[in-house]
Scaffold this active site. Sequence first.
Site, PDB file in Angstrom:
ATOM      1  N   ASP A  67      10.304 -75.824  30.850  1.00 38.74           N
ATOM      2  CA  ASP A  67      11.113 -75.520  32.038  1.00 38.74           C
ATOM      3  C   ASP A  67      10.237 -75.367  33.274  1.00 38.74           C
ATOM      4  O   ASP A  67       9.003 -75.310  33.180  1.00 38.74           O
ATOM      5  CB  ASP A  67      11.966 -74.264  31.797  1.00 38.74           C
ATOM      6  CG  ASP A  67      11.178 -73.116  31.167  1.00 38.74           C
ATOM      7  OD1 ASP A  67       9.942 -73.148  31.201  1.00 38.74           O
ATOM      8  OD2 ASP A  67      11.806 -72.190  30.641  1.00 38.74           O
ATOM      9  N   ASN A 136      17.935 -61.630  27.059  1.00 42.50           N
ATOM     10  CA  ASN A 136      19.350 -61.958  26.841  1.00 42.50           C
ATOM     11  C   ASN A 136      19.515 -63.071  25.811  1.00 42.50           C
ATOM     12  O   ASN A 136      20.579 -63.656  25.681  1.00 42.50           O
ATOM     13  CB  ASN A 136      20.016 -62.347  28.158  1.00 42.50           C
ATOM     14  CG  ASN A 136      19.369 -63.575  28.808  1.00 42.50           C
ATOM     15  OD1 ASN A 136      18.449 -64.152  28.243  1.00 42.50           O
ATOM     16  ND2 ASN A 136      19.840 -63.947  29.977  1.00 42.50           N
ATOM     17  N   HIS A 138      17.811 -65.965  25.805  1.00 39.45           N
ATOM     18  CA  HIS A 138      17.607 -67.340  26.284  1.00 39.45           C
ATOM     19  C   HIS A 138      16.360 -67.961  25.666  1.00 39.45           C
ATOM     20  O   HIS A 138      15.413 -67.276  25.308  1.00 39.45           O
ATOM     21  CB  HIS A 138      17.619 -67.424  27.814  1.00 39.45           C
ATOM     22  CG  HIS A 138      16.416 -66.928  28.540  1.00 39.45           C
ATOM     23  ND1 HIS A 138      16.494 -66.101  29.642  1.00 39.45           N
ATOM     24  CD2 HIS A 138      15.095 -67.178  28.369  1.00 39.45           C
ATOM     25  CE1 HIS A 138      15.284 -65.866  30.093  1.00 39.45           C
ATOM     26  NE2 HIS A 138      14.403 -66.498  29.343  1.00 39.45           N
ATOM     27  N   GLU A 143      20.512 -70.085  29.460  1.00 40.20           N
ATOM     28  CA  GLU A 143      21.092 -68.753  29.564  1.00 40.20           C
ATOM     29  C   GLU A 143      22.348 -68.636  28.695  1.00 40.20           C
ATOM     30  O   GLU A 143      22.926 -69.666  28.312  1.00 40.20           O
ATOM     31  CB  GLU A 143      21.460 -68.482  31.028  1.00 40.20           C
ATOM     32  CG  GLU A 143      20.270 -68.536  31.992  1.00 40.20           C
ATOM     33  CD  GLU A 143      19.407 -67.265  31.948  1.00 40.20           C
ATOM     34  OE1 GLU A 143      19.245 -66.664  30.863  1.00 40.20           O
ATOM     35  OE2 GLU A 143      18.884 -66.887  33.009  1.00 40.20           O
TER      36      GLU A 143
HETATM   37  C1  GLP Z   1      11.002 -67.110  30.882  1.00 42.97           C
HETATM   38  C2  GLP Z   1      10.748 -68.472  30.259  1.00 42.97           C
HETATM   39  C3  GLP Z   1      10.978 -68.452  28.779  1.00 42.97           C
HETATM   40  C4  GLP Z   1      10.279 -67.270  28.159  1.00 42.97           C
HETATM   41  C5  GLP Z   1      10.853 -65.993  28.726  1.00 42.97           C
HETATM   42  C6  GLP Z   1      10.254 -64.747  28.140  1.00 42.97           C
HETATM   43  O1  GLP Z   1      12.295 -66.894  31.244  1.00 42.97           O
HETATM   44  N1  GLP Z   1      11.579 -69.488  30.858  1.00 42.97           N
HETATM   45  O2  GLP Z   1      10.537 -69.682  28.219  1.00 42.97           O
HETATM   46  O3  GLP Z   1      10.435 -67.299  26.765  1.00 42.97           O
HETATM   47  O4  GLP Z   1      10.600 -66.007  30.119  1.00 42.97           O
HETATM   48  O5  GLP Z   1       9.074 -64.432  28.813  1.00 42.97           O
HETATM   49  P1  GLP Z   1       8.056 -63.318  28.340  1.00 42.97           P
HETATM   50  O6  GLP Z   1       7.283 -63.917  27.240  1.00 42.97           O
HETATM   51  O7  GLP Z   1       7.192 -63.046  29.546  1.00 42.97           O
HETATM   52  O8  GLP Z   1       8.855 -62.147  27.939  1.00 42.97           O
END
Ligand code: GLP
Length: 242
Positions: A67, A136, A138, A143
């Site tokens: 992403d 959440n 995702h 989402e």
């Molecule tokens: C972002 C990314 C996800 C990732 C998520 C969790 O939203 N788009 O790919 O898994 O954050 O991030 P973290 O590992 O910092 O909790």
Amino acid sequence: MNVFVLKDEAAIGKVVGDLFCDKVLQKPNAVLGLATGATPLPTYQRMAKRCKAREVSFKGVTTFNLDEYCDLPVEHPNSYRSFMRAELFDNIDIDLQNTHFLDGNTADEFAQCAAFDALIEEKGGIDLQLLGIGRNGHIGFNEPANAFTDGTFKVELTPSTIAANSIYFTDVPMPRYAMTMGVGSILRAKEIVLVATGSAKAEAVKAMVEGAIDPQCPASALQKHENVAIYLDPAAAALLSR
Ligand code: GLP
């Protein structure tokens, strides 16, 4: 789904980093799907360490990132392209030409999404996909929604994601939109490894592993894939019943 609970994020980083290195050792032209966020950092450190020790080379590897934020210059330190350079690509011997990102500033999002999915297919599909999980539920930036997404698309981020990721944005406002591989694109990977650490992920982990397959928890779609490994620390695993 195979669920593994390891003692801490360092132990997970070692095991998952080694999974990625082993994949590349078996298949030097492997196609890797990569993720951003804090969770994969120990994994990337392990890959960099083994590359520096000349135990593995990423010269033949192709990568696709899940992403990217929209309306953020690619050179901004918070772009996922900048993140990947700082946290992995500048620390291994990969050819940057073989690292692929979505363009969050494109004028033609539909053409770009279709081209991204087509390029993954042209390269033979993703051999091993790394995922984190949002609070959440995702994955990528898919989402909670009323239906599972399929191919790559542009998404409006939810308040939960904006709250979680805003801490990283100090000079510009956190983008409200992102481009992301869809749930369908993710499920087309041959093998998937998801990592989650910390108590803030415990509810999402429970819904993903033990809940119904429900687009309100996008990660629950992983239950449909036959080759998924989930690596958790005890805090992220705390609400699992088995
Ligand atoms: C972002 C990314 C996800 C990732 C998520 C969790 O939203 N788009 O790919 O898994 O954050 O991030 P973290 O590992 O910092 O909790």
